[in-house]
Design a protein around this motif. Structure first.
Motif, PDB file in Angstrom:
ATOM      1  N   TRP A   1      -2.074  39.614 -29.664  1.00 30.96           N
ATOM      2  CA  TRP A   1      -0.623  39.347 -29.615  1.00 30.96           C
ATOM      3  C   TRP A   1       0.170  40.608 -29.982  1.00 30.96           C
ATOM      4  O   TRP A   1       1.116  40.984 -29.260  1.00 30.96           O
ATOM      5  CB  TRP A   1      -0.295  38.200 -30.568  1.00 30.96           C
ATOM      6  CG  TRP A   1       1.160  37.972 -30.865  1.00 30.96           C
ATOM      7  CD1 TRP A   1       2.164  37.776 -29.971  1.00 30.96           C
ATOM      8  CD2 TRP A   1       1.760  37.913 -32.163  1.00 30.96           C
ATOM      9  NE1 TRP A   1       3.357  37.586 -30.623  1.00 30.96           N
ATOM     10  CE2 TRP A   1       3.138  37.660 -31.968  1.00 30.96           C
ATOM     11  CE3 TRP A   1       1.273  38.015 -33.464  1.00 30.96           C
ATOM     12  CZ2 TRP A   1       4.033  37.536 -33.039  1.00 30.96           C
ATOM     13  CZ3 TRP A   1       2.158  37.886 -34.524  1.00 30.96           C
ATOM     14  CH2 TRP A   1       3.523  37.654 -34.308  1.00 30.96           C
TER      15      TRP A   1
ATOM     16  N   SER B   1      -0.680  43.681 -29.717  1.00 25.86           N
ATOM     17  CA  SER B   1      -0.778  44.683 -28.646  1.00 25.86           C
ATOM     18  C   SER B   1       0.097  44.292 -27.459  1.00 25.86           C
ATOM     19  O   SER B   1       0.764  45.138 -26.864  1.00 25.86           O
ATOM     20  CB  SER B   1      -2.233  44.848 -28.209  1.00 25.86           C
ATOM     21  OG  SER B   1      -2.674  43.752 -27.433  1.00 25.86           O
ATOM     22  N   GLU B   2       0.113  43.034 -27.113  1.00 26.34           N
ATOM     23  CA  GLU B   2       0.891  42.604 -25.952  1.00 26.34           C
ATOM     24  C   GLU B   2       2.386  42.794 -26.169  1.00 26.34           C
ATOM     25  O   GLU B   2       3.111  43.205 -25.267  1.00 26.34           O
ATOM     26  CB  GLU B   2       0.586  41.148 -25.608  1.00 26.34           C
ATOM     27  CG  GLU B   2      -0.808  40.909 -25.029  1.00 26.34           C
ATOM     28  CD  GLU B   2      -1.046  41.685 -23.739  1.00 26.34           C
ATOM     29  OE1 GLU B   2      -0.055  42.086 -23.093  1.00 26.34           O
ATOM     30  OE2 GLU B   2      -2.221  41.917 -23.391  1.00 26.34           O
TER      31      GLU B   2
ATOM     32  N   GLN C   1       5.031  45.563 -24.188  1.00 26.58           N
ATOM     33  CA  GLN C   1       6.060  45.071 -23.269  1.00 26.58           C
ATOM     34  C   GLN C   1       6.990  46.219 -22.881  1.00 26.58           C
ATOM     35  O   GLN C   1       7.623  46.839 -23.739  1.00 26.58           O
ATOM     36  CB  GLN C   1       6.880  43.956 -23.933  1.00 26.58           C
ATOM     37  CG  GLN C   1       6.143  42.624 -24.035  1.00 26.58           C
ATOM     38  CD  GLN C   1       6.874  41.643 -24.945  1.00 26.58           C
ATOM     39  OE1 GLN C   1       7.962  41.907 -25.415  1.00 26.58           O
ATOM     40  NE2 GLN C   1       6.242  40.501 -25.198  1.00 26.58           N
TER      41      GLN C   1
ATOM     42  N   TYR D   1       4.693  36.047 -19.326  1.00 26.69           N
ATOM     43  CA  TYR D   1       3.671  37.078 -19.249  1.00 26.69           C
ATOM     44  C   TYR D   1       2.783  37.082 -20.495  1.00 26.69           C
ATOM     45  O   TYR D   1       1.555  37.004 -20.414  1.00 26.69           O
ATOM     46  CB  TYR D   1       4.273  38.490 -19.053  1.00 26.69           C
ATOM     47  CG  TYR D   1       3.239  39.507 -19.408  1.00 26.69           C
ATOM     48  CD1 TYR D   1       2.197  39.780 -18.529  1.00 26.69           C
ATOM     49  CD2 TYR D   1       3.205  40.099 -20.682  1.00 26.69           C
ATOM     50  CE1 TYR D   1       1.164  40.638 -18.885  1.00 26.69           C
ATOM     51  CE2 TYR D   1       2.187  40.949 -21.038  1.00 26.69           C
ATOM     52  CZ  TYR D   1       1.168  41.209 -20.142  1.00 26.69           C
ATOM     53  OH  TYR D   1       0.139  42.024 -20.510  1.00 26.69           O
ATOM     54  N   THR D   2       3.423  37.201 -21.657  1.00 27.79           N
ATOM     55  CA  THR D   2       2.670  37.365 -22.897  1.00 27.79           C
ATOM     56  C   THR D   2       1.835  36.126 -23.216  1.00 27.79           C
ATOM     57  O   THR D   2       0.694  36.239 -23.681  1.00 27.79           O
ATOM     58  CB  THR D   2       3.633  37.697 -24.056  1.00 27.79           C
ATOM     59  OG1 THR D   2       4.412  38.840 -23.689  1.00 27.79           O
ATOM     60  CG2 THR D   2       2.871  37.991 -25.335  1.00 27.79           C
TER      61      THR D   2
ATOM     62  N   ALA E   1      -1.141  36.257 -20.993  1.00 26.40           N
ATOM     63  CA  ALA E   1      -2.061  37.320 -21.406  1.00 26.40           C
ATOM     64  C   ALA E   1      -2.895  36.882 -22.603  1.00 26.40           C
ATOM     65  O   ALA E   1      -4.128  36.999 -22.604  1.00 26.40           O
ATOM     66  CB  ALA E   1      -1.280  38.594 -21.727  1.00 26.40           C
ATOM     67  N   ILE E   2      -2.230  36.367 -23.640  1.00 22.26           N
ATOM     68  CA  ILE E   2      -2.961  35.985 -24.852  1.00 22.26           C
ATOM     69  C   ILE E   2      -3.895  34.809 -24.569  1.00 22.26           C
ATOM     70  O   ILE E   2      -5.062  34.800 -24.982  1.00 22.26           O
ATOM     71  CB  ILE E   2      -1.986  35.616 -25.989  1.00 22.26           C
ATOM     72  CG1 ILE E   2      -1.101  36.818 -26.351  1.00 22.26           C
ATOM     73  CG2 ILE E   2      -2.760  35.147 -27.228  1.00 22.26           C
ATOM     74  CD1 ILE E   2       0.020  36.496 -27.316  1.00 22.26           C
TER      75      ILE E   2
ATOM     76  N   VAL F   1      -1.565  36.493 -15.229  1.00 22.47           N
ATOM     77  CA  VAL F   1      -0.402  37.268 -15.671  1.00 22.47           C
ATOM     78  C   VAL F   1       0.261  37.907 -14.457  1.00 22.47           C
ATOM     79  O   VAL F   1      -0.385  38.234 -13.467  1.00 22.47           O
ATOM     80  CB  VAL F   1      -0.791  38.390 -16.664  1.00 22.47           C
ATOM     81  CG1 VAL F   1      -1.424  37.827 -17.914  1.00 22.47           C
ATOM     82  CG2 VAL F   1      -1.696  39.414 -16.005  1.00 22.47           C
TER      83      VAL F   1
ATOM     84  N   ASP G   1       2.816  40.950 -14.370  1.00 27.03           N
ATOM     85  CA  ASP G   1       3.651  41.985 -14.974  1.00 27.03           C
ATOM     86  C   ASP G   1       4.007  43.010 -13.896  1.00 27.03           C
ATOM     87  O   ASP G   1       3.734  42.800 -12.714  1.00 27.03           O
ATOM     88  CB  ASP G   1       2.921  42.639 -16.153  1.00 27.03           C
ATOM     89  CG  ASP G   1       1.800  43.540 -15.670  1.00 27.03           C
ATOM     90  OD1 ASP G   1       1.258  43.286 -14.575  1.00 27.03           O
ATOM     91  OD2 ASP G   1       1.475  44.506 -16.374  1.00 27.03           O
TER      92      ASP G   1
ATOM     93  N   GLN H   1      -6.742  41.535 -16.966  1.00 24.99           N
ATOM     94  CA  GLN H   1      -6.736  42.915 -17.449  1.00 24.99           C
ATOM     95  C   GLN H   1      -7.102  43.887 -16.329  1.00 24.99           C
ATOM     96  O   GLN H   1      -6.601  45.012 -16.274  1.00 24.99           O
ATOM     97  CB  GLN H   1      -7.706  43.072 -18.614  1.00 24.99           C
ATOM     98  CG  GLN H   1      -7.296  42.276 -19.834  1.00 24.99           C
ATOM     99  CD  GLN H   1      -8.004  42.739 -21.086  1.00 24.99           C
ATOM    100  OE1 GLN H   1      -7.656  43.760 -21.664  1.00 24.99           O
ATOM    101  NE2 GLN H   1      -9.013  41.978 -21.495  1.00 24.99           N
TER     102      GLN H   1
END
Length: 348
Positions: A29, A31-32, A36, A115-116, A119-120, A131, A133, A177
DNA sequence: GAGGCGTGGAG
DNA sequence: TCTCCAAGCCT
């Protein structure tokens, strides 16, 4: 299968990054959020700083917001830091430290959007959420030559559906990723490295040499000019700092007293009528002003710094004067940091 | 839902 | 020097 191709490419070509060495959702979290709208090169040291300063979500929750902002200093988009802090307190206090583990629950955290959350949930918990982005928009729009603007409602939906249709059922985190890594290192905005791309054989825009036409965007933000007059007020080797409002640009960060005007001010006398009441014209000596243009994505700040020697300060005002060491600890925006670096106020 | 919100690297 | 824009979110 497209997802197998890029996942294989990813495993052979991915960069070694610290947040790829952990399955701790709290670290992922961090890192995400840090990444951003931010490049890896810029965010890396902040990630290392944050996991060092706040090894657990409880450490972050228990920190003072001012300290969190100070650690975020220089990274920009400071609402991310405030939301990060608030979300940590939400997890620590309301969820007893149990990190949200689904897309839906993750989205309840401040500062966590589509997005986040995707991702998580995919990277840390294996949930099948694609995701989308900036990297994914670029890769997919080129791959299929999609003209729909990526920042239109229609485009957002179209790309979201497309990404979902391509996701790898067993390795959603790796797929996500891989798509982003491909966009960041191969399918770059300018000068994409198509000869090295694992999807070269099926890429429509490579075939037609139209890479530079994608992705399609609309609504370019225009820059507006603002004119900031900062009063660098010194008294007994201390400088006056005040906190900006909790809304708007640089919310909650410290800076010098500010007088905004609608054009460049050359003569200090034009500012006198707008001086804060604790600055009496009879008590001040004006130094030589300096100017600096500070560029933001949406504003051009024409800053002018006016050194002021203030002879008399009342006790009420004195608490806003800070020493050099105290100023170092205040969370400040980059315009102020740059000024302090260029203009050493305190002679050693 | 269009606009606000940072900073620094690349070309 | 100027433009674009980078693992977006919020209102």
């Amino acid at each position: 299968m497209l997802s197998s191709k890029i996942i294989e490419w990813y495993h052979q070509n991915k960069r070694n990054l610290p947040w790829r060495e952990t399955s701790n959702p709290y670290f992922i979290w961090l890192s995400e959020v840090i990444l951003q709208q931010t490049r890896v090169d810029q965010g890396l040291e902040y990630y290392l700083r944050f996991i060092e300063a706040y090894p657990t979500v409880f450490d972050l929750a228990g920190a003072h917001q001012e300290e969190v902002l100070r650690n975020w200093q220089g990274l920009g988009y400071y609402s991310r830091a405030r939301n990060l802090h608030a979300a940590a307190q939400y997890i620590a206090n309301e969820l007893n430290g149990n990190f949200p583990s689904t897309f839906t629950e993750l989205k309840k955290m401040k500062g966590v959007g589509d997005y986040t959350a995707a991702a998580i949930s995919s990277i840390a918990f294996g949930e099948k959420k694609a995701v989308v982005d900036g990297n994914v928009y670029r890769v997919l729009s080129r791959l299929f030559e999609i003209d729909t603007p990526i920042n239109s409602n229609k485009g957002i939906k179209k790309f979201s559906n497309l990404a979902d249709s391509l996701i790898d059922n067993k390795r959603p985190g790796d797929y996500n990723q891989a798509m982003m890594e491909l966009g960041a290192t191969i399918c770059k905005p300018k000068k994409p490295l198509c000869p090295e791309c694992p999807l070269a054989a099926e890429c429509q825009s490579l075939k037609n040499q139209t890479q530079q036409n994608y992705p399609v965007k609309i609504n370019k933000t225009k820059v507006r000019d603002r004119y900031f007059n900062y009063l660098v007020v010194e008294n007994e080797s201390k400088i006056f700092f005040q906190k900006r409002p909790q809304k708007g640009i640089w919310a909650g960060l410290f800076e010098f007293p500010l007088i905004e005007t609608d054009k460049v001010v050359e003569d200090f006398q034009l500012l006198v009528k707008n001086l804060p009441d604790w600055i009496k014209p009879k008590d001040i000596a004006i130094g030589i002003p300096s100017s600096k243009i500070h560029l933001l994505s949406h504003q051009r700040i024409n800053a002018r710094f006016w050194p002021i020697d203030l002879a008399k300060v009342d006790n009420q005002t004195r608490i806003n004067f800070f020493t050099e060491d105290e100023i170092e600890q205040l969370p400040k925006h980059q315009l102020i940091v740059n000024y302090l670096n260029d203009n050493p106020i305190f002679k050693t």
